[in-house]
Write an enzyme that holds these catalytic residues in place. Structure first.
Site, mmCIF file in Angstrom:
data_model
loop_
_atom_site.group_PDB
_atom_site.id
_atom_site.type_symbol
_atom_site.label_atom_id
_atom_site.label_comp_id
_atom_site.label_asym_id
_atom_site.label_seq_id
_atom_site.Cartn_x
_atom_site.Cartn_y
_atom_site.Cartn_z
ATOM 1 N N GLY A 124 0.781 -1.239 0.000
ATOM 2 C CA GLY A 124 0.000 0.000 0.000
ATOM 3 C C GLY A 124 0.807 1.281 0.000
ATOM 4 N N LEU B 210 -9.993 -8.540 -12.757
ATOM 5 C CA LEU B 210 -11.457 -8.440 -12.716
ATOM 6 C C LEU B 210 -11.963 -8.469 -14.154
ATOM 7 C CD1 LEU B 210 -11.742 -5.559 -10.076
ATOM 8 C CD2 LEU B 210 -11.912 -8.015 -9.671
ATOM 9 N N HIS C 74 0.749 1.415 -13.169
ATOM 10 C CA HIS C 74 1.552 0.277 -13.634
ATOM 11 C C HIS C 74 3.039 0.663 -13.571
ATOM 12 C CE1 HIS C 74 2.498 -3.397 -15.721
ATOM 13 N NE2 HIS C 74 3.326 -2.702 -16.467
HETATM 14 C C1 GAR Z 1 3.458 -1.037 -7.355
HETATM 15 O O1 GAR Z 1 4.728 -0.980 -7.918
HETATM 16 C C2 GAR Z 1 2.405 -1.038 -8.446
HETATM 17 O O2 GAR Z 1 2.721 -0.217 -9.534
HETATM 18 C C3 GAR Z 1 2.419 -2.486 -8.860
HETATM 19 O O3 GAR Z 1 2.571 -3.199 -7.655
HETATM 20 C C4 GAR Z 1 3.225 -2.388 -6.672
HETATM 21 C C5 GAR Z 1 2.333 -2.289 -5.459
HETATM 22 O O4 GAR Z 1 2.958 -1.599 -4.422
HETATM 23 N N1 GAR Z 1 1.226 -2.834 -9.554
HETATM 24 C C6 GAR Z 1 1.191 -3.705 -10.544
HETATM 25 O O5 GAR Z 1 2.159 -4.341 -10.913
HETATM 26 C C7 GAR Z 1 -0.175 -3.898 -11.182
HETATM 27 N N2 GAR Z 1 -0.027 -4.432 -12.498
HETATM 28 P P1 GAR Z 1 2.136 -0.920 -3.220
HETATM 29 O O6 GAR Z 1 1.172 -1.971 -2.663
HETATM 30 O O7 GAR Z 1 3.208 -0.585 -2.222
HETATM 31 O O8 GAR Z 1 1.427 0.287 -3.746
#
Ligand code: GAR
Length: 207
Positions: free
Chosen positions: A12, A94, A110
């Site tokens: 998060g 989803l 992303h």
């Molecule tokens: C982040 O780097 C986000 O961009 C990526 O996962 C991480 C979550 O971190 N999302 C994806 O890869 C979605 N395709 P967080 O929970 O610390 O925000």
């Protein structure tokens, strides 16, 4: 004031960037009113609670398939009257039901420069592993609207970061988060809440 709902699955840090932007007044005309987690152990839930934001867990493993899971998440978002849905490290796929319910009202962050290193299988650290494997010298992050196509919706904002000698996937992930994701996600949310993002022919214009 727009009602912002945030979907999370893990640590998060992007949710935290949104909370910080809200607290500093960067997000005008919007308020995070609900955080929904696909995973009951997501640390993102603690971040929300610490900031007095309502939380819900809709655990992916309690649903038989993508269709019934999507229905449950969509119903919850309708129930909380979400004007904007933000996928902030939401790792669960989803189906089209949610896109029909919230057309151009959902955005995703992303960790790469779309259309590179995106689509099925490209999530979290896997993205940075693929970037390092390819030898590109620039990567970054993208915020885009969510459509039926995985990582394929209209791009709202992008920001680049350098790939440096000796990078590991973890080091690169941290740089992309700090220099790119935590900046452009709050910016995109703010632009949306001010009604400044127009979609024309599957492209966006910031007005
Ligand atoms: C982040 O780097 C986000 O961009 C990526 O996962 C991480 C979550 O971190 N999302 C994806 O890869 C979605 N395709 P967080 O929970 O610390 O925000």
């Amino acid at each position: 004031m727009m009602n912002i709902a945030v979907l999370v699955s893990g640590g998060g840090t992007n949710l935290q960037a949104l909370i910080d932007a809200q607290n500093s007044g960067e997000i005008k005309n919007g308020k995070i009113t609900c955080v929904i987690a696909s995973n009951p152990d997501a640390y993102a839930l603690e971040r929300a609670k610490k900031n007095g934001i309502a939380t819900r867990v809709i655990a992916r493993k309690e649903y038989a398939d993508v269709h019934t899971y999507t229905r449950a998440v969509t119903d919850a978002l309708v129930e909380v009257n979400a004007d904007l849905v933000v996928y902030a490290g939401f790792m669960t796929i989803l189906d089209e039901q949610i896109v029909e319910a919230f057309p151009h009202k959902m955005m995703n962050v992303h960790p790469a420069l779309i259309p590179s290193f995106c689509g099925k299988g490209f999530y979290g650290l896997h993205v940075h592993e693929a970037v390092l494997e390819s030898g590109v010298k620039l990567t970054g992050a993208t915020v885009h609207f969510v459509t039926e196509e995985c990582d394929g919706g209209p791009i709202i904002l992008q920001k680049a970061a350098a790939v440096e000698n000796g990078d590991t996937p973890e080091i690169l992930q941290k740089r992309v988060m700090e220099q790119c994701e935590w900046k452009i996600l709050p910016q995109a949310v703010s632009l949306f809440c001010e009604g400044r993002i127009k979609v024309i022919d599957n492209k966006t214009e910031i007005i």
